[in-house]
Design an enzyme around this catalytic site. Sequence first.
Site, mmCIF file in Angstrom:
data_model
loop_
_atom_site.group_PDB
_atom_site.id
_atom_site.type_symbol
_atom_site.label_atom_id
_atom_site.label_comp_id
_atom_site.label_asym_id
_atom_site.label_seq_id
_atom_site.Cartn_x
_atom_site.Cartn_y
_atom_site.Cartn_z
ATOM 1 C CE1 TYR A 163 11.453 -23.464 24.476
ATOM 2 C CE2 TYR A 163 9.813 -23.228 26.202
ATOM 3 C CZ TYR A 163 10.996 -23.769 25.743
ATOM 4 O OH TYR A 163 11.716 -24.614 26.554
ATOM 5 C CE LYS A 167 10.934 -27.124 24.289
ATOM 6 N NZ LYS A 167 11.947 -28.172 24.077
ATOM 7 C CB THR A 198 20.502 -23.055 30.399
ATOM 8 O OG1 THR A 198 19.294 -22.524 29.849
ATOM 9 C CG2 THR A 198 20.217 -24.355 31.137
HETATM 10 P P1 NDP Z 1 20.654 -23.636 25.428
HETATM 11 O O1 NDP Z 1 20.233 -22.477 24.584
HETATM 12 O O2 NDP Z 1 21.689 -23.391 26.477
HETATM 13 O O3 NDP Z 1 21.168 -24.838 24.504
HETATM 14 C C1 NDP Z 1 20.491 -25.195 23.347
HETATM 15 C C2 NDP Z 1 21.378 -26.124 22.552
HETATM 16 O O4 NDP Z 1 20.640 -26.544 21.394
HETATM 17 C C3 NDP Z 1 22.655 -25.473 22.063
HETATM 18 O O5 NDP Z 1 23.738 -26.345 22.274
HETATM 19 C C4 NDP Z 1 22.423 -25.271 20.573
HETATM 20 O O6 NDP Z 1 23.672 -25.363 19.876
HETATM 21 C C5 NDP Z 1 21.501 -26.453 20.262
HETATM 22 N N1 NDP Z 1 20.692 -26.259 19.055
HETATM 23 C C6 NDP Z 1 19.859 -25.223 18.771
HETATM 24 N N2 NDP Z 1 19.345 -25.387 17.540
HETATM 25 C C7 NDP Z 1 19.877 -26.531 17.018
HETATM 26 C C8 NDP Z 1 19.754 -27.221 15.794
HETATM 27 N N3 NDP Z 1 18.978 -26.740 14.794
HETATM 28 N N4 NDP Z 1 20.428 -28.381 15.615
HETATM 29 C C9 NDP Z 1 21.204 -28.881 16.613
HETATM 30 N N5 NDP Z 1 21.368 -28.262 17.797
HETATM 31 C C10 NDP Z 1 20.723 -27.100 18.000
HETATM 32 O O7 NDP Z 1 19.295 -24.206 26.038
HETATM 33 P P2 NDP Z 1 18.930 -25.064 27.350
HETATM 34 O O8 NDP Z 1 20.055 -25.921 27.767
HETATM 35 O O9 NDP Z 1 18.299 -24.135 28.326
HETATM 36 O O10 NDP Z 1 17.735 -25.945 26.761
HETATM 37 C C11 NDP Z 1 17.883 -27.285 26.331
HETATM 38 C C12 NDP Z 1 16.490 -27.865 26.118
HETATM 39 O O11 NDP Z 1 15.757 -27.806 27.337
HETATM 40 C C13 NDP Z 1 15.649 -27.109 25.089
HETATM 41 O O12 NDP Z 1 14.860 -28.013 24.346
HETATM 42 C C14 NDP Z 1 14.756 -26.229 25.957
HETATM 43 O O13 NDP Z 1 13.570 -25.877 25.306
HETATM 44 C C15 NDP Z 1 14.513 -27.174 27.130
HETATM 45 N N6 NDP Z 1 14.073 -26.510 28.357
HETATM 46 C C16 NDP Z 1 14.859 -25.562 28.968
HETATM 47 C C17 NDP Z 1 14.434 -24.980 30.151
HETATM 48 C C18 NDP Z 1 15.242 -23.959 30.879
HETATM 49 O O14 NDP Z 1 14.730 -23.351 31.851
HETATM 50 N N7 NDP Z 1 16.493 -23.729 30.509
HETATM 51 C C19 NDP Z 1 13.153 -25.347 30.763
HETATM 52 C C20 NDP Z 1 12.412 -26.355 30.035
HETATM 53 C C21 NDP Z 1 12.874 -26.907 28.878
HETATM 54 P P3 NDP Z 1 23.912 -24.683 18.417
HETATM 55 O O15 NDP Z 1 23.288 -23.311 18.488
HETATM 56 O O16 NDP Z 1 25.413 -24.661 18.265
HETATM 57 O O17 NDP Z 1 23.250 -25.588 17.415
#
Ligand code: NDP
Length: 256
Positions: A163, A167, A198
């Site tokens: 990860y 990033k 989240t």
């Molecule tokens: P979640 O796990 O809650 O959501 C991730 C989403 O991405 C889901 O809706 C999932 O849906 C979708 N997803 C995963 N793989 C795919 C794919 N191959 N194609 C399309 N959609 C996909 O994560 P967060 O809301 O926490 O994170 C969102 C973003 O923010 C990410 O990029 C994460 O790295 C970044 N981030 C998060 C932080 C945190 O503290 N939460 C901090 C910094 C960055 P499905 O599985 O149905 O495809």
Amino acid sequence: MSVLDKFSLAGRTALVTGGYRGLGLAFATGLAEAGADVVIGARDAAASKEAAARLAEATGRTVIGVGLDVNDRASGQAAVDAALEATGRLDILVNNAGTCVHRPSLDIPDEEWDEVFSTNVDGLWKLSQTTARHFTTVGGGTIVNIGSISAQIVNRPQWQPAYNASKAAVHQLTKSLAAEWAPLNIRVNAVAPGYVKTEMAPVDEPQFKARWIDDAPMQRYAVPDEIAPTVVFLASDASSFMTGSVVVIDGGYTLH
Ligand code: NDP
């Protein structure tokens, strides 16, 4: 034009990957509240459609949900086509879909490493290229990538090397595409959130408190609503002279 008018997204359409929950849902909501029509796309098509229906009801915007796997080029093109069919345009791409695995490096199987990189880097790249090809036919567009402070620090106590490296790649790809596509009127920026509550980030579990919360100057984690306004800003004309920027939003976590 007043300064607040520059944040308006009225008359534009945004595609948000992974937009049915967590940060992505906050981004989709913020963009719709700023006036954009929105396409929510994730692998769970049903969840994407349900979230889209709720958001359409709440905001009065056109919001549709589609099944989208960012790793699959045909699926990415279909999401772009769905935006054009439903709203007649596509102006904004928010590359939010991402995944994270906590495991010590010596124990990581290849499939797990590949899953993180293919989602966070390859998928972001493929959909950016597909969308940018459309942007070139309509005079430009904006891309907002969701990076992370994990691009510049090593999170503890858990280990998540794939990860962190993925990033860092997102941040550098943001800069690389921004430089290359500026003449095409395509702006590419990123946000780098700190700890946000989240499903991905178990920010309120006791074993993480000392490192994730107590070490942060603001002494707390964020909720997704606190990151969304910056995504709206980067998607809008309010950031018209910004490209290749990575905006850190972390309660001061990376200051020490
Ligand atoms: P979640 O796990 O809650 O959501 C991730 C989403 O991405 C889901 O809706 C999932 O849906 C979708 N997803 C995963 N793989 C795919 C794919 N191959 N194609 C399309 N959609 C996909 O994560 P967060 O809301 O926490 O994170 C969102 C973003 O923010 C990410 O990029 C994460 O790295 C970044 N981030 C998060 C932080 C945190 O503290 N939460 C901090 C910094 C960055 P499905 O599985 O149905 O495809």
